[in-house]
Design a protein around this motif. Structure first.
Motif, PDB file in Angstrom:
ATOM      1  N   PHE A   1     -19.954 -27.354  12.376  1.00 46.08           N
ATOM      2  CA  PHE A   1     -18.878 -26.877  11.493  1.00 46.08           C
ATOM      3  C   PHE A   1     -17.557 -26.775  12.267  1.00 46.08           C
ATOM      4  N   GLU A   2     -17.620 -26.228  13.483  1.00 42.87           N
ATOM      5  CA  GLU A   2     -16.383 -25.968  14.236  1.00 42.87           C
ATOM      6  C   GLU A   2     -15.841 -27.222  14.913  1.00 42.87           C
ATOM      7  N   THR A   3     -16.731 -27.983  15.567  1.00 45.16           N
ATOM      8  CA  THR A   3     -16.250 -29.107  16.386  1.00 45.16           C
ATOM      9  C   THR A   3     -16.040 -30.360  15.546  1.00 45.16           C
TER      10      THR A   3
ATOM     11  N   ARG B   1     -16.048 -30.311  12.231  1.00 46.48           N
ATOM     12  CA  ARG B   1     -15.441 -29.890  10.942  1.00 46.48           C
ATOM     13  C   ARG B   1     -16.180 -30.548   9.768  1.00 46.48           C
TER      14      ARG B   1
ATOM     15  N   LYS C   1     -19.495 -30.044   6.807  1.00 40.10           N
ATOM     16  CA  LYS C   1     -20.475 -29.200   6.113  1.00 40.10           C
ATOM     17  C   LYS C   1     -21.308 -30.119   5.221  1.00 40.10           C
TER      18      LYS C   1
ATOM     19  N   LYS D   1     -16.121 -33.383   4.730  1.00 41.56           N
ATOM     20  CA  LYS D   1     -15.113 -32.917   5.687  1.00 41.56           C
ATOM     21  C   LYS D   1     -14.698 -31.480   5.316  1.00 41.56           C
ATOM     22  N   VAL D   2     -14.519 -30.652   6.319  1.00 43.90           N
ATOM     23  CA  VAL D   2     -14.036 -29.275   6.101  1.00 43.90           C
ATOM     24  C   VAL D   2     -12.522 -29.287   6.294  1.00 43.90           C
ATOM     25  N   SER D   3     -11.786 -28.762   5.334  1.00 46.20           N
ATOM     26  CA  SER D   3     -10.315 -28.749   5.472  1.00 46.20           C
ATOM     27  C   SER D   3      -9.913 -27.688   6.496  1.00 46.20           C
ATOM     28  N   ASP D   4      -8.683 -27.821   7.020  1.00 45.99           N
ATOM     29  CA  ASP D   4      -8.195 -26.817   7.976  1.00 45.99           C
ATOM     30  C   ASP D   4      -8.221 -25.438   7.338  1.00 45.99           C
TER      31      ASP D   4
ATOM     32  N   TYR E   1     -11.736 -24.134   7.243  1.00 42.53           N
ATOM     33  CA  TYR E   1     -12.157 -23.800   8.619  1.00 42.53           C
ATOM     34  C   TYR E   1     -11.609 -22.425   9.007  1.00 42.53           C
TER      35      TYR E   1
ATOM     36  N   THR F   1     -13.994 -19.190   9.694  1.00 44.01           N
ATOM     37  CA  THR F   1     -14.156 -18.730  11.080  1.00 44.01           C
ATOM     38  C   THR F   1     -13.164 -17.629  11.458  1.00 44.01           C
TER      39      THR F   1
ATOM     40  N   ASN G   1      -7.220 -22.464  15.021  1.00 45.27           N
ATOM     41  CA  ASN G   1      -7.486 -23.901  14.977  1.00 45.27           C
ATOM     42  C   ASN G   1      -8.697 -24.224  15.840  1.00 45.27           C
TER      43      ASN G   1
END
Ligand code: AMP
Ligand code: ZN
Length: 436
Positions: A392-394, A396, A398, A422-425, A428, A432, A436
């Motif tokens: 999820f973090e690296t 991005r 799901k 894709k996870v949007s900014d 994210y 979290t 960023n």
């Protein structure tokens, strides 16, 4: 503890925003059920660079001694009966529930037994929908390979393994050596041509009248109890069937003269070990000493074979690098940058295997060994949370809510399956609390 329902990014004052972003911890619920364990865990992380913390973990295992192995339908029913109760129990102690849900749901999507995987994947999708939280369908083996990144009771190296590193996954279903260059770049360097090391040890130990289904730990204890002088005397006896007291015929695979010293494809093979022990037990009078001898030699040869094949891989990589320097173009994995070596999976908990790897591997530069806590070596949910959070973090990414379980999911095809989104900014940051 600061609750993760803290409204992360809404503060007006930028200083306040940074402060809040730094102290907020985001929490992930993890669920694993690829075989016969139902496991749930809650993990949290406070910044992109900090280590994850495991807040709590619960595990229940299907009892299958009577059945003589894991029956798929029994496992399906077991996970269906168990998972919701375990999540509720964990929530009561770790402090989450429908009114204060975790921020991310991670679940094993594969590989494994379809019924086992599907039972909890469906449940996780339900939670993700009901709690309006993103879902990550994680790869079970990647979970094992990255286990040293979780907090350990015994810390040998303050830093976890650094890419590129080698990870030996040695479990009941898999035995493979994988080169990890990043979270989504893996090359399987050695795989087994038949059964896994754990399966071979379990089958052979059963022939030696040890009880249970996953009996590697029973075998290990039995061998550890042999007194050192007796063990030394066993070391001097060959397993070529010539010794009248111990006429066991068992050898290390792929080392006879008909095999190439450096083969094109390097493979493990473990199927011969249970057959050799079965033959020994069927054709001889087996007393305590014969059982001890066979159990000791079994561990020595199975683990010796693993070390031998990995050393062949190091030699081959060295030769390929030298050939490249002479302008050869053939693709080959390059192990020269590998400084870290991870050993994970249930069999990875075995102290004899660990000692052999530490003492006998001939890395191309000095190796730092990472041996996870034994409790983290067998199937667990923390490793799935760890991998899900990293994806999820690296990356991005799901998972869609329509994903299905994957029975066979090759290590190097992590992203080549349907259902990644894709996870949007914005998402994210919302999930979290990190900037960023
Ligand atoms: P896993 O498939 O990773 O859950 O691990 C289960 C397998 O690991 C089974 O085959 C067990 O018998 C084996 N195993 C677990 N602990 C040990 C140990 N200490 N020594 C040898 N094998 C083990
Ligand atoms: Zn496993």
């Amino acid at each position: 503890m600061i609750s993760s329902s803290f409204p992360a990014i809404r503060a007006q004052n930028p200083l306040k925003l940074i402060f809040k972003a730094q102290i907020r911890r985001y929490r992930a619920l993890a669920i694993e059920s690829s075989c016969d364990d139902t496991c749930v865990a809650l993990l949290e992380r406070s910044s992109p660079t900090s280590q994850v913390t495991v807040i709590g973990e619960l595990k229940e295992t299907l009892r299958s001694e009577q059945a003589g192995g894991v029956v798929p339908l029994d496992a399906l029913h077991f996970h269906q009966q168990t998972v919701a109760r375990l999540v509720r129990q964990l929530g009561e102690t770790a402090g989450f529930g429908p009114t204060d849900p975790p921020d991310l749901i991670c679940v094993t999507r594969g590989p494994g037994m379809m019924g086992s995987l599907s039972a909890t994947l469906q449940f996780a999708k339900g939670l993700a929908y009901a709690w309006n939280r993103p879902l990550v369908g994680a790869h079970h083996m990647l979970g094992h390979l990255l286990t040293p990144k979780l907090p350990q009771k015994i810390v040998e190296h303050s830093e976890g393994p650094q890419y590129p590193f080698l990870s030996l996954l040695c479990s009941g279903g898999h035995t493979m050596l994988v080169l990890l260059s990043s979270i989504d770049k893996h090359e399987v360097i050695i795989d087994t041509i038949d059964i896994a090391a754990g399966d071979a040890l379990d089958k052979a130990a059963r022939e030696l009248k040890m009880l249970g289904t996953m009996i590697g730990p029973v075998l290990e204890r039995f061998v550890l109890e042999i007194d050192p002088i007796t063990k030394e005397s066993y070391n001097n006896v060959r397993t070529d069937g010539q010794n009248p007291e111990f006429p066991l015929i068992m050898s290390m695979p792929m080392t006879s003269s008909k095999h190439q010293r450096i083969p094109k494809d390097i493979r493990f093979s473990f199927a011969s070990f249970p057959s050799a022990i079965q033959h020994f037990c069927k054709t001889n009078e087996i007393g305590k000493l014969q059982r001890q001898f066979a159990a000791h030699k079994l561990q020595e040869l199975v683990f010796g074979h693993i070390v031998d094949r990995i050393n062949v891989a190091f030699t081959k990589s060295k030769m390929a690098t030298e050939a490249k320097e002479k302008k050869a173009t053939e693709h080959f994995w390059d192990l020269s940058g590998v400084k870290d070596f991870v050993c994970s999976g249930g069999v990875g908990a075995n102290s004899t295997l660990r000692e052999k790897l530490r003492n006998n591997l001939e890395g191309l530069q000095p190796l730092r060994f990472h041996f996870p806590d034994p409790a983290l070596c067998t199937d667990n949910a923390a490793m799935i949370g760890n991998v899900g959070m990293e994806i999820f973090e690296t990356l991005r990414l799901k998972s869609d809510l329509d994903v299905l379980a994957i029975r066979k999911w090759p290590m190097d095809k992590l992203l080549d399956v349907d259902g990644w989104q894709k996870v949007s900014d914005e998402e994210y940051r919302k999930v979290t609390g990190f900037l960023n």
